[in-house]
Design a protein around this motif. Sequence first.
Motif, mmCIF file in Angstrom:
data_model
loop_
_atom_site.group_PDB
_atom_site.id
_atom_site.type_symbol
_atom_site.label_atom_id
_atom_site.label_comp_id
_atom_site.label_asym_id
_atom_site.label_seq_id
_atom_site.Cartn_x
_atom_site.Cartn_y
_atom_site.Cartn_z
ATOM 1 N N UNK A 1 0.767 -1.111 0.097
ATOM 2 C CA UNK A 1 -0.081 -0.088 0.067
ATOM 3 C C UNK A 1 0.989 1.191 0.074
ATOM 4 N N UNK A 2 0.320 2.150 -0.528
ATOM 5 C CA UNK A 2 1.418 3.520 -0.708
ATOM 6 C C UNK A 2 1.875 3.993 0.951
ATOM 7 N N UNK A 3 2.971 4.511 0.974
ATOM 8 C CA UNK A 3 3.535 5.140 2.186
ATOM 9 C C UNK A 3 3.445 6.460 2.143
ATOM 10 N N UNK A 4 3.581 7.128 0.788
ATOM 11 C CA UNK A 4 3.380 8.608 0.580
ATOM 12 C C UNK A 4 2.902 8.989 -0.534
ATOM 13 N N UNK A 5 2.520 10.133 -0.671
ATOM 14 C CA UNK A 5 1.714 10.560 -1.954
ATOM 15 C C UNK A 5 2.468 11.724 -2.585
ATOM 16 N N UNK A 6 2.873 11.718 -3.676
ATOM 17 C CA UNK A 6 3.582 12.703 -4.535
ATOM 18 C C UNK A 6 2.882 13.188 -5.778
ATOM 19 N N UNK A 7 3.853 13.488 -6.504
ATOM 20 C CA UNK A 7 3.577 13.923 -7.998
ATOM 21 C C UNK A 7 4.717 14.561 -8.741
ATOM 22 N N UNK A 8 4.714 14.309 -9.936
ATOM 23 C CA UNK A 8 5.821 15.124 -10.578
ATOM 24 C C UNK A 8 5.476 16.487 -11.059
ATOM 25 N N UNK A 9 6.288 17.294 -10.852
ATOM 26 C CA UNK A 9 6.310 18.757 -11.164
ATOM 27 C C UNK A 9 7.298 19.279 -12.153
ATOM 28 N N UNK A 10 6.948 20.243 -13.108
ATOM 29 C CA UNK A 10 8.224 20.905 -13.675
ATOM 30 C C UNK A 10 8.664 21.879 -13.003
ATOM 31 N N UNK A 11 10.106 21.865 -13.085
ATOM 32 C CA UNK A 11 11.003 22.924 -12.604
ATOM 33 C C UNK A 11 11.748 23.725 -13.719
ATOM 34 N N UNK A 12 11.979 24.848 -13.586
ATOM 35 C CA UNK A 12 12.757 25.849 -14.477
ATOM 36 C C UNK A 12 13.585 26.652 -13.763
ATOM 37 N N UNK A 13 14.477 27.215 -14.373
ATOM 38 C CA UNK A 13 15.198 28.372 -13.858
ATOM 39 C C UNK A 13 13.931 29.476 -13.710
ATOM 40 N N UNK A 14 14.236 30.527 -12.627
ATOM 41 C CA UNK A 14 13.293 31.406 -12.473
ATOM 42 C C UNK A 14 12.801 32.396 -13.472
ATOM 43 N N UNK A 15 13.633 32.681 -14.406
ATOM 44 C CA UNK A 15 13.649 33.390 -15.600
ATOM 45 C C UNK A 15 12.722 32.761 -16.888
ATOM 46 N N UNK A 16 12.587 31.637 -16.760
ATOM 47 C CA UNK A 16 11.944 30.752 -17.722
ATOM 48 C C UNK A 16 10.457 31.012 -18.144
ATOM 49 N N UNK A 17 10.156 31.002 -19.523
ATOM 50 C CA UNK A 17 8.904 31.310 -19.737
ATOM 51 C C UNK A 17 8.107 30.098 -19.821
ATOM 52 N N UNK A 18 8.622 29.115 -19.255
ATOM 53 C CA UNK A 18 7.869 27.538 -19.048
ATOM 54 C C UNK A 18 6.906 27.545 -17.977
ATOM 55 N N UNK A 19 5.531 27.318 -17.885
ATOM 56 C CA UNK A 19 4.723 27.125 -17.018
ATOM 57 C C UNK A 19 3.948 26.199 -17.086
ATOM 58 N N UNK A 20 3.505 25.555 -17.995
ATOM 59 C CA UNK A 20 2.835 24.386 -18.044
ATOM 60 C C UNK A 20 3.250 23.371 -19.001
ATOM 61 N N UNK A 21 2.611 22.247 -18.876
ATOM 62 C CA UNK A 21 3.096 21.088 -19.883
ATOM 63 C C UNK A 21 3.251 21.489 -21.411
ATOM 64 N N UNK A 22 2.124 22.260 -21.868
ATOM 65 C CA UNK A 22 1.937 22.556 -23.342
ATOM 66 C C UNK A 22 3.122 23.462 -23.500
ATOM 67 N N UNK A 23 3.908 24.149 -22.555
ATOM 68 C CA UNK A 23 5.131 24.875 -22.986
ATOM 69 C C UNK A 23 6.278 23.988 -23.056
ATOM 70 N N UNK A 24 6.226 22.673 -22.622
ATOM 71 C CA UNK A 24 7.348 21.721 -22.770
ATOM 72 C C UNK A 24 7.505 21.362 -24.263
ATOM 73 N N UNK A 25 6.581 21.511 -25.136
ATOM 74 C CA UNK A 25 6.779 20.828 -26.779
ATOM 75 C C UNK A 25 7.958 21.506 -27.408
ATOM 76 N N UNK A 26 8.751 20.666 -27.652
ATOM 77 C CA UNK A 26 10.231 21.216 -28.392
ATOM 78 C C UNK A 26 11.503 21.388 -27.328
ATOM 79 N N UNK A 27 10.990 21.391 -26.110
ATOM 80 C CA UNK A 27 11.948 21.610 -25.114
ATOM 81 C C UNK A 27 12.652 20.564 -24.639
#
Length: 260
Positions: A119-145
């Motif tokens: 059974x699960x012992x914790x709950x998590x999830x994948x998150x996008x991390x960028x440099x602070x000045x990046x224009x990437x905000x969502x999964x749609x912005x990952x296309x071609x990156x």
Amino acid sequence: MWLNKKLILVFGLIVVCFLSACAEKEKLADGSKLIHKDQFVFAASGEFKPFSYMNDDLTMSGFDIEVGEAIAKEMDLKPVQKRIKFKGIVEGVKTGRADAAVASHTINPQRSEHVSFTTPYYYSGPQIFTRPDSQIKTVDDLVGKEVAVAKGSTYADTAAEYTNKIKTYDSDITALQALSSGRHDAVITDFVTGKNAAKEGFMIKGQQLIERSEQAIVLPQDNPKLLERLNEALEQLRQDGTLSQISIKYFDEDITKKTE
């Protein structure tokens, strides 16, 4: 020539027998199998701070490590750490190098074909991390990156849904270090790992939390009685608050309870 072939065959048989003996486990009265009857040998990578990381004395510490030790105590067994690189942990458990892996493995259908999950012992999830000045905000912005991930993690599959430019590292931390120093466009990793890296001074920023996932202990499919024991131990640690206490110690929040 015939003699050489015979010697090679005999040597091969010796090696097979030796490897089989190494993988042999002791069967206990309740039907569960352990490498050593009085020990719980659990694998972790030591590459995944704050879940598991190396100390100066080459032991491991972290959330996963304390969970593994608490489980061993609950089962009246001695906890024994086994360090295996994350990309090789599932195979290591399958081949008998450890009784189980307490190493932040996401439950998914691909892994479930080869190993069992508690059974699960914790709950998590994948998150996008960028440099602070990046224009990437969502999964749609990952296309071609160009997206970096840890080898052997499920995050490579997540990244592949949005881009074909994927770079792999031995651990999430080294991927985040590369991002922080100016390489790649983004990293996809566990949200807690990224959050902790940002606290430690990495020049990164959390963006979209992609999904939620369940993290569980991995063990061989041919050990159903040990699976029962592990699930019973985890349930007791949930009920008495031990899992919550360990989580708060490392994350200042309780990630052991499922959120809706």
